[in-house]
Design a protein around this motif. Structure first.
Motif, PDB file in Angstrom:
ATOM      1  N   TYR A  36       0.743  -1.176   0.149  1.00  0.00           N
ATOM      2  CA  TYR A  36       0.070  -0.026  -0.053  1.00  0.00           C
ATOM      3  C   TYR A  36       0.820   1.178   0.027  1.00  0.00           C
ATOM      4  O   TYR A  36       2.004   1.290   0.576  1.00  0.00           O
ATOM      5  CB  TYR A  36      -0.877   0.030   1.065  1.00  0.00           C
ATOM      6  N   GLN A  38       0.800   5.331   1.068  1.00  0.00           N
ATOM      7  CA  GLN A  38       0.161   6.471   1.780  1.00  0.00           C
ATOM      8  C   GLN A  38       0.743   7.561   1.526  1.00  0.00           C
ATOM      9  O   GLN A  38       2.076   8.007   2.136  1.00  0.00           O
ATOM     10  CB  GLN A  38       0.300   6.025   3.110  1.00  0.00           C
ATOM     11  N   LEU A  88       3.467   0.734   2.727  1.00  0.00           N
ATOM     12  CA  LEU A  88       3.012  -0.226   4.056  1.00  0.00           C
ATOM     13  C   LEU A  88       3.222  -1.559   3.239  1.00  0.00           C
ATOM     14  O   LEU A  88       2.447  -1.913   2.272  1.00  0.00           O
ATOM     15  CB  LEU A  88       1.849   0.218   4.646  1.00  0.00           C
ATOM     16  N   PHE A 104      -0.107  -5.499   8.837  1.00  0.00           N
ATOM     17  CA  PHE A 104       0.851  -4.526   8.327  1.00  0.00           C
ATOM     18  C   PHE A 104       2.136  -4.499   8.903  1.00  0.00           C
ATOM     19  O   PHE A 104       2.294  -4.515  10.233  1.00  0.00           O
ATOM     20  CB  PHE A 104       0.109  -3.204   8.329  1.00  0.00           C
ATOM     21  N   GLY A 105       3.047  -4.193   7.908  1.00  0.00           N
ATOM     22  CA  GLY A 105       4.366  -3.677   8.385  1.00  0.00           C
ATOM     23  C   GLY A 105       4.309  -2.272   8.976  1.00  0.00           C
ATOM     24  O   GLY A 105       3.169  -1.714   8.924  1.00  0.00           O
ATOM     25  N   GLY A 106       5.445  -1.739   9.572  1.00  0.00           N
ATOM     26  CA  GLY A 106       5.232  -0.286  10.190  1.00  0.00           C
ATOM     27  C   GLY A 106       5.439   0.623   9.056  1.00  0.00           C
ATOM     28  O   GLY A 106       5.131   1.754   9.482  1.00  0.00           O
ATOM     29  N   GLY A 107       5.716   0.244   7.942  1.00  0.00           N
ATOM     30  CA  GLY A 107       5.848   1.287   6.747  1.00  0.00           C
ATOM     31  C   GLY A 107       7.256   2.001   6.769  1.00  0.00           C
ATOM     32  O   GLY A 107       7.892   2.077   7.695  1.00  0.00           O
TER      33      GLY A 107
END
Lengths: 114, 113
Positions: A36, A38, A88, A104-107
């Motif tokens: 994703y 963002q 992400l 999710f990972g932390g981004g």
């Protein structure tokens, strides 16, 4: 230990560079792998998704999944300033009615400088 | 154009207040989710719902409750807001299936003072 690990960055690259973003995970039940994007002050938007192991290409973006190593990557070729965002990784397994509950990972924050 | 709409972009509430965050989707999706997003921690699932009046706890449900009286609307309730609930809250929806795309709202930045 988190189920999905992702380097938070920030990652700063010059325009035109090849960018590599990565995640590792611990749950072997994950079957679907997503990236994703963002932008600041926005909600995440799906960029790419892959089922199981392998590669998937979409324009300048390539997603790779290596289930044997529990490692996924997103490559961005010819990076542009408009690619500056937080990326992400997300994963899910087959769970019936709640099958697409995402982890999710932390981004990773990416900055592409002109 | 698909749409998930959160009622507020920014909220400031006092400690101890009851807070309602509203989310509406216009895609007839069965699944709806509430996440909170904190720096370095990514998105963490608070609650999700796969049908009207159905709800399941996510990873961090403590201090929160939810309500889904209609298919298109999913509300997150902070029963007694605390400063550690200051965060970005994201609502998402998706259709049923082994995997389908999750669509996110624009987020609500909640500050509890």
């Amino acid at each position: 230990q988190k189920e999905v690990e992702q380097d938070p960055g920030p990652l700063s690259v010059p325009e035109g560079a090849i960018v590599s973003l990565n995640c590792t995970y611990s749950n072997s039940a994950f079957q679907y792998f997503m990236w994703y994007r963002q932008y600041s002050r926005k909600g995440p938007e799906l960029l790419m998704y892959t089922y199981s192991s392998g590669n998937k290409e979409d324009g300048r973006f390539t997603a790779q999944v290596d289930k044997s190593s529990k490692y996924i990557s997103l490559f961005i070729r010819d990076s542009q300033p408009s690619d500056s965002a937080t990326y992400l990784c997300a994963m899910s397994g087959a769970l019936g009615n709640a099958g697409n509950m995402l982890t999710f990972g932390g981004g990773t924050r990416l900055m592409v400088k002109p | 154009d698909v749409k998930v709409t959160q009622s507020s972009r920014y909220l400031v509430k006092r400690t101890g207040e009851k807070v309602f965050l509203e989310c509406v989707q216009d895609m007839d999706h069965e699944n709806m989710f509430w996440y909170r997003q904190d720096p370095g921690l990514g998105l963490r699932l608070i609650y999700f719902s796969y049908d009207v009046k159905m709800k399941e706890k996510g990873d961090i449900p403590e201090g929160y409750s939810v309500s889904r009286e209609k298919k298109e609307r999913f509300s997150l309730i902070l029963e007694s807001a605390s400063t550690n609930q200051t965060s970005m809250y994201l609502c998402a929806s998706s259709s049923q299936g082994l995997w389908t795309e999750a669509f996110f709202g624009q987020g609500t930045r909640l500050t509890v003072v």
